[in-house]
Scaffold this motif. Sequence first.
Motif, PDB file in Angstrom:
ATOM      1  N   LEU A 208     -11.389   9.962  -8.966  1.00 55.58           N
ATOM      2  CA  LEU A 208     -10.445   9.846  -9.681  1.00 55.58           C
ATOM      3  C   LEU A 208     -11.424  10.074 -11.066  1.00 55.58           C
ATOM      4  O   LEU A 208     -13.330  10.041 -11.062  1.00 55.58           O
ATOM      5  N   GLU A 209     -10.914  10.243 -12.295  1.00 53.28           N
ATOM      6  CA  GLU A 209     -12.252  11.061 -13.445  1.00 53.28           C
ATOM      7  C   GLU A 209     -12.889   9.688 -14.075  1.00 53.28           C
ATOM      8  O   GLU A 209     -13.983   9.924 -14.709  1.00 53.28           O
ATOM      9  N   SER A 210     -12.350   8.512 -14.064  1.00 51.07           N
ATOM     10  CA  SER A 210     -12.572   6.870 -14.579  1.00 51.07           C
ATOM     11  C   SER A 210     -14.300   7.144 -13.312  1.00 51.07           C
ATOM     12  O   SER A 210     -14.348   6.194 -13.149  1.00 51.07           O
ATOM     13  N   GLY A 211     -13.871   7.502 -12.092  1.00 48.84           N
ATOM     14  CA  GLY A 211     -15.215   7.384 -11.048  1.00 48.84           C
ATOM     15  C   GLY A 211     -14.906   6.355 -10.436  1.00 48.84           C
ATOM     16  O   GLY A 211     -15.331   6.677  -9.118  1.00 48.84           O
ATOM     17  N   THR A 212     -13.283   5.959 -10.056  1.00 51.09           N
ATOM     18  CA  THR A 212     -12.935   5.187  -8.402  1.00 51.09           C
ATOM     19  C   THR A 212     -12.413   5.927  -8.308  1.00 51.09           C
ATOM     20  O   THR A 212     -12.369   7.465  -8.459  1.00 51.09           O
ATOM     21  N   LEU A 213     -11.714   5.120  -6.741  1.00 57.62           N
ATOM     22  CA  LEU A 213     -11.662   5.508  -5.550  1.00 57.62           C
ATOM     23  C   LEU A 213     -10.411   5.413  -5.041  1.00 57.62           C
ATOM     24  O   LEU A 213      -9.861   4.542  -5.641  1.00 57.62           O
ATOM     25  N   THR A 214      -9.885   6.620  -4.521  1.00 54.04           N
ATOM     26  CA  THR A 214      -7.738   6.012  -4.395  1.00 54.04           C
ATOM     27  C   THR A 214      -8.048   6.234  -2.767  1.00 54.04           C
ATOM     28  O   THR A 214      -8.011   7.262  -1.861  1.00 54.04           O
ATOM     29  N   ASN A 215      -7.541   5.458  -2.004  1.00 55.65           N
ATOM     30  CA  ASN A 215      -7.503   5.378  -0.611  1.00 55.65           C
ATOM     31  C   ASN A 215      -5.636   5.613  -0.259  1.00 55.65           C
ATOM     32  O   ASN A 215      -4.765   4.349  -0.343  1.00 55.65           O
ATOM     33  N   PHE A 216      -5.519   7.056  -0.002  1.00 56.09           N
ATOM     34  CA  PHE A 216      -4.295   7.260   0.922  1.00 56.09           C
ATOM     35  C   PHE A 216      -3.457   6.753   1.513  1.00 56.09           C
ATOM     36  O   PHE A 216      -2.588   6.486   2.001  1.00 56.09           O
ATOM     37  N   VAL A 217      -4.223   6.365   2.227  1.00 58.76           N
ATOM     38  CA  VAL A 217      -4.121   5.115   3.949  1.00 58.76           C
ATOM     39  C   VAL A 217      -3.154   4.160   3.365  1.00 58.76           C
ATOM     40  O   VAL A 217      -2.624   3.668   3.722  1.00 58.76           O
ATOM     41  N   GLU A 218      -3.693   4.071   2.740  1.00 58.31           N
ATOM     42  CA  GLU A 218      -4.060   1.907   2.913  1.00 58.31           C
ATOM     43  C   GLU A 218      -2.224   2.154   1.139  1.00 58.31           C
ATOM     44  O   GLU A 218      -1.528   1.298   1.883  1.00 58.31           O
ATOM     45  N   ILE A 219      -2.447   2.754   1.164  1.00 56.00           N
ATOM     46  CA  ILE A 219      -0.683   3.198   0.305  1.00 56.00           C
ATOM     47  C   ILE A 219       0.096   3.359   0.528  1.00 56.00           C
ATOM     48  O   ILE A 219       1.359   2.834   0.664  1.00 56.00           O
ATOM     49  N   GLY A 220       0.165   4.213   1.968  1.00 51.91           N
ATOM     50  CA  GLY A 220       1.113   4.457   2.775  1.00 51.91           C
ATOM     51  C   GLY A 220       1.516   2.991   3.417  1.00 51.91           C
ATOM     52  O   GLY A 220       2.746   3.290   3.646  1.00 51.91           O
ATOM     53  N   GLN A 221      -0.032   2.650   3.787  1.00 47.00           N
ATOM     54  CA  GLN A 221       0.743   1.324   4.811  1.00 47.00           C
ATOM     55  C   GLN A 221       1.213   0.389   4.004  1.00 47.00           C
ATOM     56  O   GLN A 221       2.342  -0.430   4.701  1.00 47.00           O
ATOM     57  N   ALA A 222       0.882   0.430   2.578  1.00 44.80           N
ATOM     58  CA  ALA A 222       1.969  -0.918   2.158  1.00 44.80           C
ATOM     59  C   ALA A 222       2.953  -0.426   1.466  1.00 44.80           C
ATOM     60  O   ALA A 222       4.223  -0.846   1.686  1.00 44.80           O
ATOM     61  N   ARG A 223       3.411   1.235   1.718  1.00 43.13           N
ATOM     62  CA  ARG A 223       4.925   1.618   0.975  1.00 43.13           C
ATOM     63  C   ARG A 223       5.840   1.228   2.461  1.00 43.13           C
ATOM     64  O   ARG A 223       6.877   1.350   2.682  1.00 43.13           O
ATOM     65  N   ASP A 224       5.196   1.458   3.798  1.00 44.30           N
ATOM     66  CA  ASP A 224       6.013   1.299   5.184  1.00 44.30           C
ATOM     67  C   ASP A 224       6.213  -0.353   5.152  1.00 44.30           C
ATOM     68  O   ASP A 224       6.884  -0.173   5.649  1.00 44.30           O
ATOM     69  N   LYS A 225       5.301  -0.991   4.792  1.00 40.63           N
ATOM     70  CA  LYS A 225       5.221  -3.030   4.585  1.00 40.63           C
ATOM     71  C   LYS A 225       6.252  -2.970   4.224  1.00 40.63           C
ATOM     72  O   LYS A 225       7.337  -4.362   4.365  1.00 40.63           O
ATOM     73  N   ILE A 226       6.260  -2.656   3.231  1.00 39.84           N
ATOM     74  CA  ILE A 226       7.772  -2.757   1.342  1.00 39.84           C
ATOM     75  C   ILE A 226       8.839  -2.386   2.391  1.00 39.84           C
ATOM     76  O   ILE A 226      10.002  -3.139   2.041  1.00 39.84           O
ATOM     77  N   LEU A 227       9.174  -1.568   3.172  1.00 44.14           N
ATOM     78  CA  LEU A 227       9.989  -0.579   3.153  1.00 44.14           C
ATOM     79  C   LEU A 227      10.501  -2.130   4.638  1.00 44.14           C
ATOM     80  O   LEU A 227      12.180  -1.682   4.408  1.00 44.14           O
ATOM     81  N   SER A 228       9.926  -2.287   5.906  1.00 47.14           N
ATOM     82  CA  SER A 228      10.472  -2.841   6.453  1.00 47.14           C
ATOM     83  C   SER A 228      10.669  -3.948   6.189  1.00 47.14           C
ATOM     84  O   SER A 228      11.345  -4.882   6.750  1.00 47.14           O
ATOM     85  N   LEU A 229      10.203  -4.636   5.162  1.00 50.34           N
ATOM     86  CA  LEU A 229      10.629  -5.600   5.044  1.00 50.34           C
ATOM     87  C   LEU A 229      12.398  -6.111   4.631  1.00 50.34           C
ATOM     88  O   LEU A 229      12.734  -6.962   4.624  1.00 50.34           O
ATOM     89  N   LYS A 230      11.969  -4.996   3.694  1.00 48.71           N
ATOM     90  CA  LYS A 230      13.735  -5.173   2.695  1.00 48.71           C
ATOM     91  C   LYS A 230      14.427  -4.856   4.136  1.00 48.71           C
ATOM     92  O   LYS A 230      15.777  -4.718   3.761  1.00 48.71           O
ATOM     93  N   LEU A 231      14.240  -4.317   4.640  1.00 44.22           N
ATOM     94  CA  LEU A 231      15.057  -3.815   6.236  1.00 44.22           C
ATOM     95  C   LEU A 231      15.578  -4.898   7.170  1.00 44.22           C
ATOM     96  O   LEU A 231      16.839  -5.510   6.913  1.00 44.22           O
ATOM     97  N   ASP A 232      14.196  -5.397   6.882  1.00 45.27           N
ATOM     98  CA  ASP A 232      14.152  -6.958   7.759  1.00 45.27           C
ATOM     99  C   ASP A 232      15.701  -8.020   7.031  1.00 45.27           C
ATOM    100  O   ASP A 232      16.217  -8.549   7.727  1.00 45.27           O
ATOM    101  N   GLN A 233      15.443  -8.528   5.675  1.00 44.44           N
ATOM    102  CA  GLN A 233      15.946  -9.110   4.935  1.00 44.44           C
ATOM    103  C   GLN A 233      17.554  -8.805   5.114  1.00 44.44           C
ATOM    104  O   GLN A 233      17.907  -8.977   5.083  1.00 44.44           O
TER     105      GLN A 233
END
Length: 926
Positions: A208-233
């Motif tokens: 990014l412009e600020s010099g930090t790095l974005t890990n898209f793999v981790e973002i995708g994994q987090a989204r899948d976990k949240i969706l799975s948790l909602k469906l289980d509930q």
Amino acid sequence: MASNKPNKLAFLSMPAPASYVAGLGRGASGFTTRSDIGPAREGPSEEVIAEARRKRGEEEGGGGGADEPPEQFQDPDNEFGLFASGTYEADDEEADLIYDSVDRNMDARRRIRREARENEELAKHRAERPKLQQQFADLKRGLSAVTDEEWDSIPEVGNLTRRKRRREMYDRTYAVPDSIIVGDRSKTEYENALDPMQQESGGLETPLESGTLTNFVEIGQARDKILSLKLDQISGTANISGSQTSVDPKGYLTSLESVVLKTDAEIGDIKRARQLFDSLVKSNPKHAPGWIAAACLEEHAGRMVAARKTIKMGCDNCPKSEDIWLEAARLHNNQDAKVILANAVTHVGQSVKIWLAAADLEHEVTSKKPLEHIPNSVRLWKETVNLESSVVDARILLSRAVEVIPTSVELWLALARLETPERAKAVLNKARKAMPTSHEIWIAAGRLLEQDAYSDPDKPEADRNKLLEMVDKTIEAGVRELRRHQVLLTREQWMKEAEKCEEEGSPRTCEAIVKATVAMEVEEEDRLDTWVGDAESAEAKGKVGTARAVLAYALKVFPDKRDLWRRAAMLEKAHGTRESLDAILSRAVHHCPQAEVLWLMWAKEKWLTGDVPAAREVLEKAFIANPESEQIWLAAVKLEAENGEVGVARELLTRARMVADTARIWMKSAVFERQHGQISTALEILSAALTKFPKFPKLYMIQGQIYQDKKDYPTARASFSAGIKACPKEVTLWILASRLEEADGKSIKSRALLEKARQIIPANDQLWAEAVGVEERAGGATQAKAVLARGLQECPTSGTLWSLSIWAEPRPSRKSRSVDALKKSADDPVIICTVARLFWAERKIEKARQWFERAVKTNEDLGDTWAWWLKFERQHGTKEYQEEVVRRCIAAEPHHSPVWQSIAKDMKHAGKSTKDILEIVAQELR
């Protein structure tokens, strides 16, 4: 003795006044003669003349000279001169105002006429020379139907300027940089190694412009976990009051896909509408439509909870509105709607709509009977009767209904339909007593009697006729009773009731209504025209029974009107049976024995059915009634000739020449002998006929054509010349004479004959069309166009000439030429047929068929139009279309048109039917 009378001439010897100037009084300048001043003496100067005028004016008391400005007469307050002593009073001012108003009115009237004349000239000019945008207006409108694919398939416009293109625009080359070549080469290459930074992080990272790095793999994994948790509930891992809920995850995702996402503009509109409705319900909380609209808005926005809350508030504020309760029931499920409608009944218990809506929500039939609450509702009684599966129960309910609501015609009629015929009569009698002003009850009684008459096929004819007579008496009694109770239905209303009865299958009741009411409100002198108009109107609507009843009543009043009998016969021929047509014609000739057309129609119908002896019998009766009738003699000859009895036909013609002795019979005799090869006998008959009838042109035509067929051109020319001298106004004689000269190879003499004919018979389009044909056959296309232009100038509304003009134009300009032709002669069938052929050439099939239909409706007697239509259907139509054209042509029996007449009157086609002639003409047309 000296006289005391003064001397009138004494002033001549007196000296002139000092200011006198000769001629000044009549406007001339002063002058002197040589005798006064002698030679070379000058006249008075300008100063002297001016001074003299001034003194003369003062002496006369004028108070001014000739140098006064002319504006003195325009101002009445400062006027001086002849009327200076007068006073400008109110009368003078009023007179001036009146004169001014008259001048203004005259100017306005002239202006209106002038403007009207200018507008008329402008409209005429625009009609003769329309603008290009008007000529292509239909094409512009047609562009709306062009699809996107058709737009894309339109080719690009090429270079139409015929100028040399610049070579450098197409031959110029450019050097491609090396960077582009290297970039294109690396497009298809793949990287087979990861970046070292990505290898360390284990995924794709973007700085990014600020010099930090974005890990898209981790973002995708987090989204899948949240969706799975909602469906289980949702699927049951969470407990709600000790119970689990089962939700299908796939169904949940499907429901998410069905959610309609609204745009920002729609959301903004909903917000503004919500504000408006909030203001409306707050300012007027007793206005039920406002609450309903606000609830519908929330429903549209997808907020069902808010919609139900809003409609509940509306029900609390407007409890007497049935519409708001019905809307509340609609917005809730079935169980809640029952509760809402039960609450609504407590507020609006007399609302039929509320009870019907509540009944629709019930599944048990016993729960759908709210009559104890609203016993006076006809609609509720009808709905309740419809719920009954047994006829007996329905009859019991209707019996109770008519007791509760005795003024309902629908309930009485429904009960009568469920009863037996005998009990139905009693029901209708009760209904008549309960409602003496209802005409529906009387009509229902008549229909019941008619139904009873035809209910049993084994019923004796006498009983059936007795019941049918009772129908007439019932309707007549009903009309009298209604008139006695001051119920005055108009004649048009009774005719509509008659048409309704015919439509519902009660023709005898329809006839009875017509008999009882068709003469109402009609003046005696207008009866015939009014009844004929009623019959035509009913036939146009398809109500043949009503039309037949009207004509039957008219024939009883006017039994001697042959046109009325003929109209009734045509109605039966178009819509009735052969038996009904035969019956009506039999009655017609009985009442009108001198009507030849009725005898001929009857004989023809017998002949068409194949009953030739019956046709002969009809004609024999016709001979007795009309012994000298030319048409009946010729009909008898045609009947015998076309059935192979040539000798009988010849004998009939011989007797007809002695009994009737008319020019047409002599002409038909000659044609008959010519058709059967007896040329010498035909010429003898023609010679004898010409001595009796020298002014009958067809005799000369047949004689000339016989000699022309024998190649005896001089004798044929003499026959045509004699005919032209005897009948100079007969166009066909001139045309036949011209064609004879053309067949003899003398085109110049043919032109001369036609020119002479046009001088004797001016403004005749047939002669001009023949002249155009002569020029075309002679090979002079330019001369033919010139003759055609002259013909159009003399006959500007001729459809024949306009048709020739259209086909003489090049193909691209034929459409514009046809527009001009339609403007000049809009209703000419030849032009309409020509336009249909133009659509045919452009492959516009439906339009061509419509214009052919329009052409034959304009004039069914033109055989060429039928032949063109058949030829069109042979190329583009189905077999059904072709058969329909042939059938309608046979019914119309055309006799005119150039090609049709030339084929039909050719001796090779003698005795052929209309269908055969149609087939031959369709093949000959080019």
